[in-house]
Design a protein around this motif. Structure first.
Motif: not given
Length: 543
Positions: A397-406, A387-392
């Motif tokens: 994925s969310a961090a990757d999307v956020a870093l693209r607009g940084f 479960r921790i692996g799935e949450r990570a």
């Protein structure tokens, strides 16, 4: 047939000089009108002259005659003359050869009732007061510091020069002059139109709208000031939306516009003083307040500093704070060895009691229980790891999307920070420039104060400073004596002089003796001489 006349033939007419003819006319008039009783209205009365004599005019609806009351007669009158009063005068008619005028020398004076003009003025005053035009509630306060002043007066008289001179001395600003006639037919209508014209101006128009109005005129008789008793002038002053100052005549002159105006000034110069404050006084007040503010800040800082020092002295020292913990530490260190020995002995006795009850079967059962518990824990741990692996993974994925607009956001923040730095730099430069201007203004104000207090400016107006041999200034004539060397200091240099007696003055430079009261012609009213002095003086004065 014609007649021939010889122009060179001697005439049989008696030849008189101008003085002889004037004297003969004077004797004839005084003999023919030695005692007369005249009724008329007093006009142009301004009180006794400095000599004690009083000069005014007696008039009716068709003619007027000059009148004089000598000082001795003035003290014996049962009542004092007043402007506009209808009186019966008893006296003698005489002439003044110096100007070919005749006048009545009054010996007794009796009241005969109020004059027609005064009665009309009183009736008009009661009518306008009943309409509420003179109510104190209608009067508005004057602005403390107007930007534009409107003046309604004659552009050629001494009044406008006095007002402009006083305003320039106190606080130079923009002055608008509406030229009008201040005496004669139609003067009241012109003054009323001027007040209404100033009120019709707008703030955004080509001509600025005044913040305060001054209606001014010099002194004069009741007839000269009658235009300012006009009903149209009073209604225009009461309806003015701009605060209005009435400065008509002198201290003793009252007209109906004085009651309708927001403020009444005793003279036009006084109106200018009411309209604007003294700029030097305001600058001095601001400088004083600034100095008081700085002094108060310094005193506050000193008080806070002293309070902090007092509190610091009240706090205990470092040794006092650490004395009790140090003692506790030493006591704990002393008892630590003994406590460890006692604790080891107690643990050993407890282990021996527990070991006496241990058997191999109990150990095997305990091991199986522990093994089963560990297996359950490992299965639970595997599920938690999944479960921790799935949450990570989702977080990555969310961090990757956020870093693209940084990069775009970082560029905008950098640009905003750069603009803020530029703005703060400009504000700092402006603050430094404003502080320099303020300090420069303070220095200039102190320099103007120093120049205004210097006696050199007084010497520039025509005065002379007298010093003795030691260079000390002489204040009284008693400090000097005949033959004493003095120094006369002028604005452009100094001269040496020697004092002397009055007898050393040449006869041709001796002052002429004043003429006697009986032989001298009647002096003109003080008001006329003052008006003449105002016309001859470039700047003009009403006093």
């Amino acid at each position: 047939m014609g007649l021939l006349f010889d122009s060179d033939a001697p005439s049989n007419l008696t030849e008189f000089s101008v003085s002889e003819l004037s004297g003969a006319i004077k004797r004839t008039v005084e003999q023919a009108f030695d005692q007369v009783r005249v009724r008329g209205e007093i006009s142009g009365y301004r009180g006794p002259h400095s000599s004690g004599h009083a000069y005014f005019t007696l008039k009716d609806d068709k003619a007027r005659i000059d009148a004089v009351v000598w000082k001795g007669t003035m003290s014996r009158l049962r009542f004092k003359p007043e402007e506009g009063m209808d009186v019966i005068a008893v006296g003698r008619i005489t002439t003044f050869p110096g100007s070919s005028k005749y006048q009545i020398v009054i010996e007794t004076l009796e009241p005969a009732g109020a004059g027609a003009l005064m009665a009309l003025l009183e009736e008009r005053r009661r009518k306008l007061a009943a309409e509420g035009l003179f109510d104190p509630e209608r009067k508005r306060p004057l602005p403390f510091l107007p930007r534009v002043i409107g003046v309604v007066t004659s552009p050629t008289g001494a009044v406008i020069r006095d007002i402009l001179h006083r305003i320039n001395d106190r606080f130079p600003l923009h002055v608008l002059v509406w030229p009008v006639r201040v005496q004669g037919e139609g003067s009241g209508e012109e003054v009323a139109r001027a007040i209404a014209g100033f009120n019709a101006l707008t703030s955004d128009g080509p001509m600025p709208r005044p913040d305060v109005l001054i209606v001014a005129r010099g002194g004069g008789s009741l007839e000269d000031l009658w235009g300012f008793n006009d009903e149209a002038v009073v209604r225009a002053a009461a309806a003015s939306r701009i605060p209005l100052i009435s400065a008509v005549g002198h201290e003793t002159d009252w007209t109906l516009i004085d009651h309708a105006a927001d403020r009444r000034a005793p003279t036009p110069t006084g109106a200018a003083e009411m309209a604007v404050p003294v700029r030097a006084e305001l600058e001095s007040l601001v400088s004083g307040l600034g100095a008081r503010l700085q002094a108060a800040m310094r005193r506050q800082m000193d008080t806070r500093r002293q309070a902090a020092r007092a509190l610091a002295r009240a706090l205990p020292s470092l040794d006092q704070l650490l004395a009790l913990p140090r003692r506790r530490f030493d006591e704990a260190a002393t008892g630590l060895g003994r406590a460890l020995q006692m604790n080891t002995a107690a643990k050993r006795r407890s282990f021996e009691r527990v070991g006496a009850h241990l058997r191999p079967e109990l150990v095997s059962v305990r091991l199986r229980d522990r093994r089963r518990h560990v297996s359950e824990r490992m299965a639970l741990a595997e599920r938690l790891v999944e479960r921790i692996g799935e949450r990570a993974g989702r977080r990555l994925s969310a961090a990757d999307v956020a870093l693209r607009g940084f990069p775009a956001r970082a560029t905008g923040q950098i640009r905003h920070a750069r603009e803020r730095v530029v703005t703060l730099s400009a504000k700092g430069e402006r603050a430094v420039e404003a502080d320099l201007r303020r300090l420069r203004g303070l220095i200039q104000a102190q320099d103007r104060m120093l120049q205004s207090l210097s006696y050199v400016n007084v010497l520039g107006r025509g005065y002379v400073l007298v010093r003795d041999e030691a260079g000390a200034p002489l204040k009284t004539a008693a400090e000097t004596g005949p033959g004493r060397a003095v120094t006369l200091q002028f604005a452009d240099g100094s001269l040496a002089a020697l004092t002397g007696e009055d007898a050393l003055i040449p006869p041709d430079l001796q002052p002429a003796a004043p003429p006697s009261a009986e032989a001298a012609p009647p002096a003109k009213p003080a008001r006329s001489r003052k008006r003449k002095a105002e016309e001859e003086t470039p700047q003009g004065s009403l006093f």
